[in-house]
Scaffold this active site. Structure first.
Site, PDB file in Angstrom:
ATOM      1  N   PHE A  33      -2.225   4.589   9.324  1.00  0.00           N
ATOM      2  CA  PHE A  33      -1.729   5.005  10.366  1.00  0.00           C
ATOM      3  C   PHE A  33      -2.149   6.701  10.500  1.00  0.00           C
ATOM      4  O   PHE A  33      -2.054   7.054  11.701  1.00  0.00           O
ATOM      5  CB  PHE A  33      -0.410   4.830  10.335  1.00  0.00           C
ATOM      6  N   ASP A 102       1.373  -6.894   6.393  1.00  0.00           N
ATOM      7  CA  ASP A 102       0.191  -7.863   6.484  1.00  0.00           C
ATOM      8  C   ASP A 102       0.423  -8.760   5.448  1.00  0.00           C
ATOM      9  O   ASP A 102      -0.257  -9.757   5.400  1.00  0.00           O
ATOM     10  CB  ASP A 102      -1.244  -7.034   6.073  1.00  0.00           C
ATOM     11  N   HIS A 117       9.403  -2.953   6.156  1.00  0.00           N
ATOM     12  CA  HIS A 117       8.956  -2.861   7.281  1.00  0.00           C
ATOM     13  C   HIS A 117       8.767  -4.258   8.226  1.00  0.00           C
ATOM     14  O   HIS A 117       8.304  -4.314   9.204  1.00  0.00           O
ATOM     15  CB  HIS A 117       7.879  -1.814   7.819  1.00  0.00           C
ATOM     16  N   SER A 185       1.574   8.085   2.424  1.00  0.00           N
ATOM     17  CA  SER A 185       1.676   9.557   2.808  1.00  0.00           C
ATOM     18  C   SER A 185       3.265  10.207   2.682  1.00  0.00           C
ATOM     19  O   SER A 185       3.456  11.202   2.399  1.00  0.00           O
ATOM     20  CB  SER A 185       1.624   9.701   4.530  1.00  0.00           C
TER      21      SER A 185
END
Length: 233
Positions: A33, A102, A117, A185
């Site tokens: 992302f 995923d 998430h 990140s």
């Protein structure tokens, strides 16, 4: 030297928790992302991955998530996912907490996974929460129960994390002797707070380690799969 030290820590830890982010899946061909080539450099997430887009611009919302779902059909877990699953089977890892939607950890064999998430592989009605089939979402069908809008079961910007999963992960982190943060990140709240909740040792593994602000006991820069393959355990 750092990889050897991590191997020693993994062998001596009686309770190790793994936290993974988008970088864990990029080597499976899934765009991340926030890197130079990531999703958000081409699409503003504030226009797509929001409840506002879901209710006010469903065509754009649907196109974005349909493309993401179809991208999964051409991708698969890599050996790094399998290594973490093997560690769990050997009793080395107690929990994998992931920001990824995923499902690759489960496909690789990990059993104890908390998806912070949500999952893009499951669909529900935004209005009545009724579960639906992924093919119904792909063809832009309405909810068969109430006629509402179908959506992936992911956490959109502005929505809260699933509280049950968050509580499980938070308690596991607090009890952990070792926490490995892999491929994230650490920019997204509140997941970026997790490494600071443990009294155990902390390790950060990522292709780019220049941006992290949380202090870690050990930092290893490199491709996720290659680093995991090199750990002597």
């Amino acid at each position: 030297m750092s990889i050897e030290k991590l191997g020693e820590w993994l062998q001596s830890s009686k309770n190790t928790v793994i936290v993974t982010g988008a970088g864990m899946s990029t080597e499976s061909g899934i765009p991340d992302f926030r890197s130079v080539s990531g999703w958000w450099n081409h699409i503003d997430p504030r226009t797509v991955a929001t409840t506002e887009a879901l209710t006010e611009n469903y065509a754009l919302f649907h196109e974005f998530y349909k493309l993401r779902i179809e991208a999964l059909d051409k991708a698969a877990p890599h050996e790094g996912h399998s290594i973490l699953a093997d560690w769990e089977q050997r009793g080395i890892v107690s929990l994998v907490a992931t920001q990824n939607v995923d499902g690759f950890h489960q496909l690789a064999g990990s059993q104890n996974v908390e998806e912070l998430h949500g999952s893009i592989r499951s669909i529900r009605c935004h209005r009545c929460q009724q579960a639906a089939f992924i093919d119904d979402f792909k063809r832009k069908a309405s909810c068969p129960q109430c006629g509402g809008t179908l959506r992936p079961n992911v956490v959109l910007f502005g929505e809260s994390l699933p509280q049950k999963s968050w509580h499980i992960v938070m308690e596991a982190i607090k009890r952990a002797e070792l926490v490995l943060v892999i491929g994230t990140s650490l920019e997204v709240y509140p997941v970026n707070q997790l490494p600071m909740m443990t009294k155990g040792k902390t390790v950060y593994i990522n292709l780019d380690t220049s941006q992290y602000t949380v202090p870690f006991d050990l930092v290893i820069e490199g491709k996720i799969k290659e680093v995991l393959q090199q750990i002597p355990i």
